[in-house]
Design a protein around this motif. Structure first.
Motif, PDB file in Angstrom:
ATOM      1  N   LEU A 240       0.828  -1.212   0.000  1.00 50.54           N
ATOM      2  CA  LEU A 240       0.000   0.000   0.000  1.00 50.54           C
ATOM      3  C   LEU A 240       0.856   1.253   0.000  1.00 50.54           C
ATOM      4  O   LEU A 240       0.591   2.210  -0.737  1.00 50.54           O
ATOM      5  N   LEU A 241       1.891   1.249   0.838  1.00 47.99           N
ATOM      6  CA  LEU A 241       2.785   2.404   0.900  1.00 47.99           C
ATOM      7  C   LEU A 241       3.492   2.613  -0.431  1.00 47.99           C
ATOM      8  O   LEU A 241       3.699   3.756  -0.875  1.00 47.99           O
ATOM      9  N   LEU A 242       3.871   1.502  -1.095  1.00 41.95           N
ATOM     10  CA  LEU A 242       4.534   1.593  -2.393  1.00 41.95           C
ATOM     11  C   LEU A 242       3.599   2.193  -3.433  1.00 41.95           C
ATOM     12  O   LEU A 242       4.004   3.046  -4.227  1.00 41.95           O
ATOM     13  N   CYS A 243       2.336   1.752  -3.410  1.00 39.96           N
ATOM     14  CA  CYS A 243       1.342   2.301  -4.349  1.00 39.96           C
ATOM     15  C   CYS A 243       1.137   3.791  -4.128  1.00 39.96           C
ATOM     16  O   CYS A 243       1.054   4.573  -5.074  1.00 39.96           O
ATOM     17  N   LEU A 244       1.055   4.174  -2.856  1.00 42.12           N
ATOM     18  CA  LEU A 244       0.877   5.585  -2.527  1.00 42.12           C
ATOM     19  C   LEU A 244       2.078   6.413  -2.972  1.00 42.12           C
ATOM     20  O   LEU A 244       1.938   7.542  -3.463  1.00 42.12           O
ATOM     21  N   SER A 245       3.268   5.847  -2.814  1.00 41.35           N
ATOM     22  CA  SER A 245       4.484   6.554  -3.227  1.00 41.35           C
ATOM     23  C   SER A 245       4.513   6.744  -4.736  1.00 41.35           C
ATOM     24  O   SER A 245       4.867   7.814  -5.240  1.00 41.35           O
ATOM     25  N   ILE A 246       4.130   5.680  -5.463  1.00 41.05           N
ATOM     26  CA  ILE A 246       4.108   5.761  -6.929  1.00 41.05           C
ATOM     27  C   ILE A 246       3.113   6.818  -7.388  1.00 41.05           C
ATOM     28  O   ILE A 246       3.384   7.612  -8.278  1.00 41.05           O
ATOM     29  N   ARG A 247       1.935   6.831  -6.745  1.00 38.43           N
ATOM     30  CA  ARG A 247       0.926   7.830  -7.094  1.00 38.43           C
ATOM     31  C   ARG A 247       1.417   9.242  -6.810  1.00 38.43           C
ATOM     32  O   ARG A 247       1.175  10.169  -7.581  1.00 38.43           O
ATOM     33  N   ALA A 248       2.123   9.400  -5.689  1.00 44.72           N
ATOM     34  CA  ALA A 248       2.645  10.720  -5.320  1.00 44.72           C
ATOM     35  C   ALA A 248       3.678  11.188  -6.334  1.00 44.72           C
ATOM     36  O   ALA A 248       3.688  12.357  -6.729  1.00 44.72           O
ATOM     37  N   VAL A 249       4.534  10.258  -6.764  1.00 42.25           N
ATOM     38  CA  VAL A 249       5.554  10.596  -7.761  1.00 42.25           C
ATOM     39  C   VAL A 249       4.898  10.989  -9.081  1.00 42.25           C
ATOM     40  O   VAL A 249       5.278  11.958  -9.726  1.00 42.25           O
ATOM     41  N   LYS A 250       3.878  10.204  -9.490  1.00 43.42           N
ATOM     42  CA  LYS A 250       3.178  10.504 -10.737  1.00 43.42           C
ATOM     43  C   LYS A 250       2.470  11.851 -10.667  1.00 43.42           C
ATOM     44  O   LYS A 250       2.477  12.638 -11.611  1.00 43.42           O
ATOM     45  N   ALA A 251       1.846  12.132  -9.530  1.00 46.08           N
ATOM     46  CA  ALA A 251       1.148  13.412  -9.359  1.00 46.08           C
ATOM     47  C   ALA A 251       2.124  14.567  -9.420  1.00 46.08           C
ATOM     48  O   ALA A 251       1.847  15.609 -10.023  1.00 46.08           O
ATOM     49  N   GLN A 252       3.290  14.371  -8.796  1.00 49.03           N
ATOM     50  CA  GLN A 252       4.315  15.408  -8.809  1.00 49.03           C
ATOM     51  C   GLN A 252       4.834  15.637 -10.225  1.00 49.03           C
ATOM     52  O   GLN A 252       5.078  16.767 -10.637  1.00 49.03           O
ATOM     53  N   ALA A 253       4.990  14.542 -10.986  1.00 46.88           N
ATOM     54  CA  ALA A 253       5.501  14.643 -12.344  1.00 46.88           C
ATOM     55  C   ALA A 253       4.526  15.397 -13.246  1.00 46.88           C
ATOM     56  O   ALA A 253       4.931  16.054 -14.200  1.00 46.88           O
ATOM     57  N   LYS A 254       3.224  15.290 -12.943  1.00 44.44           N
ATOM     58  CA  LYS A 254       2.210  15.955 -13.753  1.00 44.44           C
ATOM     59  C   LYS A 254       2.054  17.429 -13.412  1.00 44.44           C
ATOM     60  O   LYS A 254       1.413  18.167 -14.148  1.00 44.44           O
ATOM     61  N   THR A 255       2.594  17.855 -12.304  1.00 44.40           N
ATOM     62  CA  THR A 255       2.515  19.266 -11.935  1.00 44.40           C
ATOM     63  C   THR A 255       3.373  20.078 -12.895  1.00 44.40           C
ATOM     64  O   THR A 255       4.572  19.830 -13.019  1.00 44.40           O
ATOM     65  N   PRO A 256       2.783  21.033 -13.615  1.00 48.11           N
ATOM     66  CA  PRO A 256       3.561  21.782 -14.611  1.00 48.11           C
ATOM     67  C   PRO A 256       4.654  22.626 -13.975  1.00 48.11           C
ATOM     68  O   PRO A 256       4.504  23.143 -12.863  1.00 48.11           O
ATOM     69  N   LYS A 257       5.766  22.737 -14.701  1.00 50.73           N
ATOM     70  CA  LYS A 257       6.881  23.544 -14.217  1.00 50.73           C
ATOM     71  C   LYS A 257       6.499  25.016 -14.134  1.00 50.73           C
ATOM     72  O   LYS A 257       6.971  25.743 -13.261  1.00 50.73           O
ATOM     73  N   PHE A 258       5.670  25.455 -15.070  1.00 50.35           N
ATOM     74  CA  PHE A 258       5.184  26.839 -15.067  1.00 50.35           C
ATOM     75  C   PHE A 258       3.954  26.921 -15.952  1.00 50.35           C
ATOM     76  O   PHE A 258       3.657  25.995 -16.717  1.00 50.35           O
ATOM     77  N   LYS A 259       3.232  28.023 -15.840  1.00 52.57           N
ATOM     78  CA  LYS A 259       1.982  28.204 -16.571  1.00 52.57           C
ATOM     79  C   LYS A 259       2.084  29.400 -17.512  1.00 52.57           C
ATOM     80  O   LYS A 259       2.579  30.457 -17.119  1.00 52.57           O
ATOM     81  N   VAL A 260       1.601  29.198 -18.719  1.00 54.46           N
ATOM     82  CA  VAL A 260       1.673  30.210 -19.775  1.00 54.46           C
ATOM     83  C   VAL A 260       0.266  30.599 -20.206  1.00 54.46           C
ATOM     84  O   VAL A 260      -0.594  29.727 -20.383  1.00 54.46           O
ATOM     85  N   ILE A 261       0.035  31.898 -20.377  1.00 51.02           N
ATOM     86  CA  ILE A 261      -1.214  32.384 -20.946  1.00 51.02           C
ATOM     87  C   ILE A 261      -0.896  33.226 -22.182  1.00 51.02           C
ATOM     88  O   ILE A 261      -0.072  34.141 -22.113  1.00 51.02           O
ATOM     89  N   ALA A 262      -1.502  32.885 -23.291  1.00 46.31           N
ATOM     90  CA  ALA A 262      -1.278  33.606 -24.546  1.00 46.31           C
ATOM     91  C   ALA A 262      -2.504  34.455 -24.878  1.00 46.31           C
ATOM     92  O   ALA A 262      -3.627  33.943 -24.935  1.00 46.31           O
ATOM     93  N   PHE A 263      -2.276  35.743 -25.085  1.00 48.77           N
ATOM     94  CA  PHE A 263      -3.332  36.655 -25.525  1.00 48.77           C
ATOM     95  C   PHE A 263      -3.221  36.862 -27.033  1.00 48.77           C
ATOM     96  O   PHE A 263      -2.124  36.948 -27.576  1.00 48.77           O
ATOM     97  N   TYR A 264      -4.367  36.963 -27.687  1.00 44.43           N
ATOM     98  CA  TYR A 264      -4.369  37.201 -29.129  1.00 44.43           C
ATOM     99  C   TYR A 264      -5.672  37.883 -29.538  1.00 44.43           C
ATOM    100  O   TYR A 264      -6.656  37.896 -28.783  1.00 44.43           O
ATOM    101  N   THR A 265      -5.659  38.448 -30.748  1.00 48.96           N
ATOM    102  CA  THR A 265      -6.851  39.074 -31.311  1.00 48.96           C
ATOM    103  C   THR A 265      -7.334  38.296 -32.528  1.00 48.96           C
ATOM    104  O   THR A 265      -8.501  37.950 -32.645  1.00 48.96           O
TER     105      THR A 265
END
Length: 279
Positions: free
Chosen positions: A14-39
């Motif tokens: 169970l602890l291993l599964c939780l650790s894997i999920r935590a690692v995957k969740a962390q990996a999915k967290t974006p390094k930064f966020k971009v917003i593009a404006f256009y007309t």
């Protein structure tokens, strides 16, 4: 003992599964966020670029783990909305309302990142985009007003002007850019102590442009096409105008602004620089 061993095995699993999920969740967290404006309302070549950019950047976001959103609602140019993003892009134009301009200026003055493309720096009085924002065109960009351009959109050989900057340090000395309409400016960026020119048109590109007007063909001169202002986390990039089938009125794309691998690397390095991240 056997029961304890089973329980211990289950807990470990169970602890291993939780650790894997935590690692995957962390990996999915974006390094930064971009917003593009256009007309995306005027000039089919600029609209074409916006559509391309809004397909290319999401693919890069998946590959390099950042998030990319885009909006044509310039009312989102406010402190609350911008606080969700580390980098702002201007794909084709600039904010026009004073309250929007004030919000962007504060965003940049307090450490936000920015990249502007092609028409985002355009200013010409009189026109629909007059030079009526001194902070942006003179202080921030340093380029002043639009001077002239080449025609028709053609590729150019670009030269790296600053090999110490993180955006350009690993690029080749020269490279072939995608087809573009190249701009000239009213201000000489070389005389501005806050500006660091990153790319310019290499002399091997001349003559640049095909006309038909002779003024639309450059035969000599110095033309910066990408630069940064050391007071801000920003990069202006002159690229962002596709070649189109104007003659036959089909409005068909004849080029892609993302056809140069080296230019694409430059865009990504600029993006990570604006986000204060290592590429």
């Amino acid at each position: 003992m056997e029961f304890k061993r089973i329980v211990l095995t289950l807990i470990t699993g169970l602890l291993l599964c939780l650790s894997i999920r935590a690692v995957k969740a962390q990996a999915k967290t974006p390094k930064f966020k971009v917003i593009a404006f256009y007309t995306a309302k005027n000039d089919h070549a600029h609209i074409s670029y916006v559509h391309e950019a809004n397909k290319w950047f999401p693919r890069m976001a998946l590959k390099y783990n950042f998030s990319y959103d885009s909006t044509s609602n310039w009312s989102n140019m406010n402190a609350e909305f911008l606080s969700n993003y580390q980098v702002v892009l201007f794909l084709d134009t600039r904010p026009e309302e004073p309250i929007q301009r004030a919000a962007f200026e504060k965003y940049m003055e307090t450490g936000g990142g920015w990249i502007g493309f092609h028409f985002a720096a355009f200013a010409l009085t009189p026109s629909d985009f007059p030079q009526n924002w001194d902070w942006y065109h003179h202080h921030f960009l340093g380029s002043g007003s639009y001077g002239s351009n080449t025609w028709r959109p053609t590729s150019a050989i670009l030269r790296v002007e600053n090999r110490k900057h993180p955006v350009t340090s690993r690029l080749p000395e020269t490279f072939k850019a995608a087809a573009n309409e190249w701009y000239r400016w009213s201000e000489d960026l070389r005389t501005n102590p806050d500006i660091r020119i990153l790319l310019s048109v290499d002399s091997s590109s001349f003559p640049l442009g095909t006309g038909p007007k002779q003024s639309e063909i450059w035969h000599s001169g110095y033309y910066p096409v990408a630069w940064t202002n050391i007071k801000y986390r920003m990069v202006y990039i002159n690229m962002g105008h596709n070649d189109m089938d104007y003659e036959n009125h089909t409005i068909k794309d004849l080029s892609s602004s993302f056809s140069s691998e080296t230019q694409n690397e430059f865009l990504l390095r600029s993006l990570f620089f604006a986000a204060k991240k290592k590429f």
